[in-house]
Design a protein around this motif. Structure first.
Motif, PDB file in Angstrom:
ATOM      1  N   GLY A   1       0.792  -1.016  -0.091  1.00  0.00           N
ATOM      2  CA  GLY A   1       0.072  -0.242   0.054  1.00  0.00           C
ATOM      3  C   GLY A   1       0.755   1.408  -0.038  1.00  0.00           C
ATOM      4  N   VAL A   2       0.388   2.239   0.826  1.00  0.00           N
ATOM      5  CA  VAL A   2       1.198   3.467   0.867  1.00  0.00           C
ATOM      6  C   VAL A   2       2.777   3.320   1.333  1.00  0.00           C
ATOM      7  CG1 VAL A   2       0.694   4.073   3.244  1.00  0.00           C
ATOM      8  CG2 VAL A   2       0.977   5.967   1.621  1.00  0.00           C
ATOM      9  N   LEU A   3       3.137   2.089   1.994  1.00  0.00           N
ATOM     10  CA  LEU A   3       4.186   1.911   2.704  1.00  0.00           C
ATOM     11  C   LEU A   3       5.253   1.573   1.305  1.00  0.00           C
ATOM     12  CD1 LEU A   3       3.770  -0.115   5.728  1.00  0.00           C
ATOM     13  CD2 LEU A   3       4.596   2.314   5.865  1.00  0.00           C
ATOM     14  N   TYR A   4       4.690   1.490   0.343  1.00  0.00           N
ATOM     15  CA  TYR A   4       5.782   1.089  -0.981  1.00  0.00           C
ATOM     16  C   TYR A   4       6.308   2.186  -1.188  1.00  0.00           C
ATOM     17  CZ  TYR A   4       7.527  -0.945  -5.146  1.00  0.00           C
ATOM     18  OH  TYR A   4       8.031  -1.098  -6.233  1.00  0.00           O
ATOM     19  N   TYR A   5       5.708   3.536  -1.212  1.00  0.00           N
ATOM     20  CA  TYR A   5       6.400   4.714  -1.445  1.00  0.00           C
ATOM     21  C   TYR A   5       7.515   4.954  -0.764  1.00  0.00           C
ATOM     22  CZ  TYR A   5       1.912   5.156  -3.813  1.00  0.00           C
ATOM     23  OH  TYR A   5       0.782   4.952  -4.614  1.00  0.00           O
ATOM     24  N   LEU A   6       7.769   4.667   0.777  1.00  0.00           N
ATOM     25  CA  LEU A   6       8.929   4.696   1.313  1.00  0.00           C
ATOM     26  C   LEU A   6       9.853   3.714   1.089  1.00  0.00           C
ATOM     27  CD1 LEU A   6      10.335   5.998   3.722  1.00  0.00           C
ATOM     28  CD2 LEU A   6       8.868   4.410   5.241  1.00  0.00           C
ATOM     29  N   PHE A   7       9.193   2.622   0.785  1.00  0.00           N
ATOM     30  CA  PHE A   7      10.085   1.412   0.375  1.00  0.00           C
ATOM     31  C   PHE A   7      10.927   1.697  -0.942  1.00  0.00           C
ATOM     32  CE2 PHE A   7      10.513  -2.269  -2.413  1.00  0.00           C
ATOM     33  CZ  PHE A   7      11.365  -3.228  -1.766  1.00  0.00           C
ATOM     34  N   SER A   8      10.302   2.303  -2.015  1.00  0.00           N
ATOM     35  CA  SER A   8      10.993   2.560  -3.328  1.00  0.00           C
ATOM     36  C   SER A   8      11.894   3.875  -2.931  1.00  0.00           C
ATOM     37  CB  SER A   8       9.661   3.261  -4.207  1.00  0.00           C
ATOM     38  OG  SER A   8       9.162   4.168  -3.798  1.00  0.00           O
ATOM     39  N   ILE A   9      11.630   4.606  -2.271  1.00  0.00           N
ATOM     40  CA  ILE A   9      13.036   5.602  -1.897  1.00  0.00           C
ATOM     41  C   ILE A   9      13.939   4.769  -1.263  1.00  0.00           C
ATOM     42  CG2 ILE A   9      13.569   7.568  -0.495  1.00  0.00           C
ATOM     43  CD1 ILE A   9      10.469   8.667  -0.743  1.00  0.00           C
ATOM     44  N   LEU A  10      13.841   4.281  -0.148  1.00  0.00           N
ATOM     45  CA  LEU A  10      14.892   3.423   0.555  1.00  0.00           C
ATOM     46  C   LEU A  10      15.614   2.580  -0.398  1.00  0.00           C
ATOM     47  CD1 LEU A  10      13.097   2.977   3.921  1.00  0.00           C
ATOM     48  CD2 LEU A  10      14.900   4.650   3.477  1.00  0.00           C
ATOM     49  N   PHE A  11      14.905   1.690  -1.339  1.00  0.00           N
ATOM     50  CA  PHE A  11      15.479   0.636  -2.171  1.00  0.00           C
ATOM     51  C   PHE A  11      16.252   1.319  -3.195  1.00  0.00           C
ATOM     52  CE2 PHE A  11      15.344  -2.268  -5.703  1.00  0.00           C
ATOM     53  CZ  PHE A  11      15.444  -3.213  -5.214  1.00  0.00           C
ATOM     54  N   VAL A  12      16.090   2.580  -3.643  1.00  0.00           N
ATOM     55  CA  VAL A  12      16.800   3.314  -4.948  1.00  0.00           C
ATOM     56  C   VAL A  12      18.097   3.593  -3.985  1.00  0.00           C
ATOM     57  CG1 VAL A  12      16.991   5.005  -6.359  1.00  0.00           C
ATOM     58  CG2 VAL A  12      14.951   3.571  -6.346  1.00  0.00           C
ATOM     59  N   THR A  13      17.855   4.498  -2.894  1.00  0.00           N
ATOM     60  CA  THR A  13      18.892   4.971  -1.844  1.00  0.00           C
ATOM     61  C   THR A  13      19.936   3.862  -1.594  1.00  0.00           C
ATOM     62  OG1 THR A  13      17.503   6.632  -1.115  1.00  0.00           O
ATOM     63  CG2 THR A  13      19.570   6.077   0.102  1.00  0.00           C
ATOM     64  N   GLY A  14      19.338   2.613  -1.106  1.00  0.00           N
ATOM     65  CA  GLY A  14      20.088   1.422  -0.789  1.00  0.00           C
ATOM     66  C   GLY A  14      21.007   1.140  -1.793  1.00  0.00           C
ATOM     67  N   ALA A  15      20.338   0.893  -2.893  1.00  0.00           N
ATOM     68  CA  ALA A  15      21.034   0.144  -4.325  1.00  0.00           C
ATOM     69  C   ALA A  15      22.151   1.057  -4.688  1.00  0.00           C
ATOM     70  CB  ALA A  15      19.996   0.035  -5.444  1.00  0.00           C
ATOM     71  N   ALA A  16      22.061   2.552  -4.518  1.00  0.00           N
ATOM     72  CA  ALA A  16      22.977   3.472  -5.106  1.00  0.00           C
ATOM     73  C   ALA A  16      24.263   3.258  -4.114  1.00  0.00           C
ATOM     74  CB  ALA A  16      22.519   5.126  -5.212  1.00  0.00           C
TER      75      ALA A  16
END
Length: 298
Positions: A121-136
């Motif tokens: 749900g809405v938590l995915y938006y936070l997840f996506s930000i952390l996911f890209v930050t983490g990968a980088a």
């Protein structure tokens, strides 16, 4: 794929030109894993920031443009880091800021975890930000050897291309080609370093493709070596110990640094030279990619 051919050629030609400009500007670093410690141009990742968008011009659409903006934004953070040597905390904060761009992409809030899926749900938006930050930042951390960062990123992008379709696949395979053009000059013995300009942007590209192509778990699997290295190094940092450096023996083999790290474990298990160490990591990354691909085929 025409974008891949164009990307490879642009990167192959542009990279030595960027390297020559950096050398003239005095933007160089010591290749510390060579006995003679030669000076090598830094910030070669500028070539990646130019080559990828140019190669995609003919097929550019809204989603690809938004993904490229995130890629370029991380490149800007990398440039700032290469020029000013940002504190790690500042680098992470800026990464989180520019990762907000991923929210402009069409986001599917469901995450596939092999045997089942989770609706965030809405938590995915936070997840996506952390996911890209983490990968980088993970790609940025597993670094320091000729061809290591770019080579592992190219392998990861290749398998992500095989695991995705549409815009994500175009972005992945074009990224592979651009990375290969750069790797020709960055492989052992390196004629140019990507700098954080290149490593942060490539890591962000991997993360964005994971989100856009709905292969978050597969992306995480491909970043396992990077994550393990992060965990091992973080344990030492929390204890306040200096990390130290990898040393080079007279025969060119490497002495593991005085702390645990993913690369250090390999050096302790086997006596290796720099290019052998990088080849082993490439092999591990390829093995993880095959696991990802086999699951896609089953």
């Amino acid at each position: 794929m025409i974008t891949a051919i164009i990307g490879f050629l642009i990167s192959l030609v542009l990279t030595p030109y960027i390297a020559s400009l950096m050398r003239k500007a005095g933007v160089v670093g010591r290749d510390i894993h060579k006995l003679d410690r030669p000076e090598v141009p830094e910030m070669g990742g500028l070539s990646l920031l130019i080559s990828l968008p140019l190669s995609l011009v003919a097929v550019l659409n809204g989603d690809l443009a938004k993904a490229l903006l995130v890629f370029l934004a991380f490149g800007v953070v990398g440039v700032l880091d290469d020029i000013t040597n940002l504190k790690q905390s500042h680098k992470v904060m800026l990464s989180l800021l520019v990762s907000l761009g991923v929210l402009a992409l069409p986001l599917d809030t469901n995450v596939n975890l092999l045997l089942f899926s989770i609706e965030l749900g809405v938590l995915y938006y936070l997840f996506s930000i952390l996911f890209v930050t983490g990968a980088a930042n993970l790609v940025n951390l597993l670094a320091g050897f000729n061809g290591l960062e770019v080579g592992t990123s190219v392998i990861a992008l290749f398998f992500l291309g095989l695991a995705t379709s549409g815009d994500a696949q175009i972005l992945a395979f074009t990224g592979v080609a651009v990375g290969l053009g750069f790797l020709w000059w960055n492989k052992y013995p390196a004629k140019v370093f990507p700098g954080d300009t290149g490593t942060l942007s490539l890591g962000a590209l991997i993360g964005v493709i994971g989100i856009l192509g709905k292969v978050e778990l597969f992306t995480a699997i491909l970043l396992l070596p990077h994550f393990l290295d992060f965990l091992l190094k973080t344990r030492i940092r929390f204890k306040g110990r200096p990390l130290g450096k990898t040393e080079v023996f007279e025969d060119g083999t490497l002495k593991a640094p005085p702390y645990l790290s993913f690369l250090g474990i390999i050096m302790r298990m086997k006596k290796v030279k720099e290019y052998q160490l990088v080849a082993i990591v490439w092999g591990i990354e390829t093995f993880l990619g095959i696991i990802v691909l086999l699951h896609q085929l089953l």
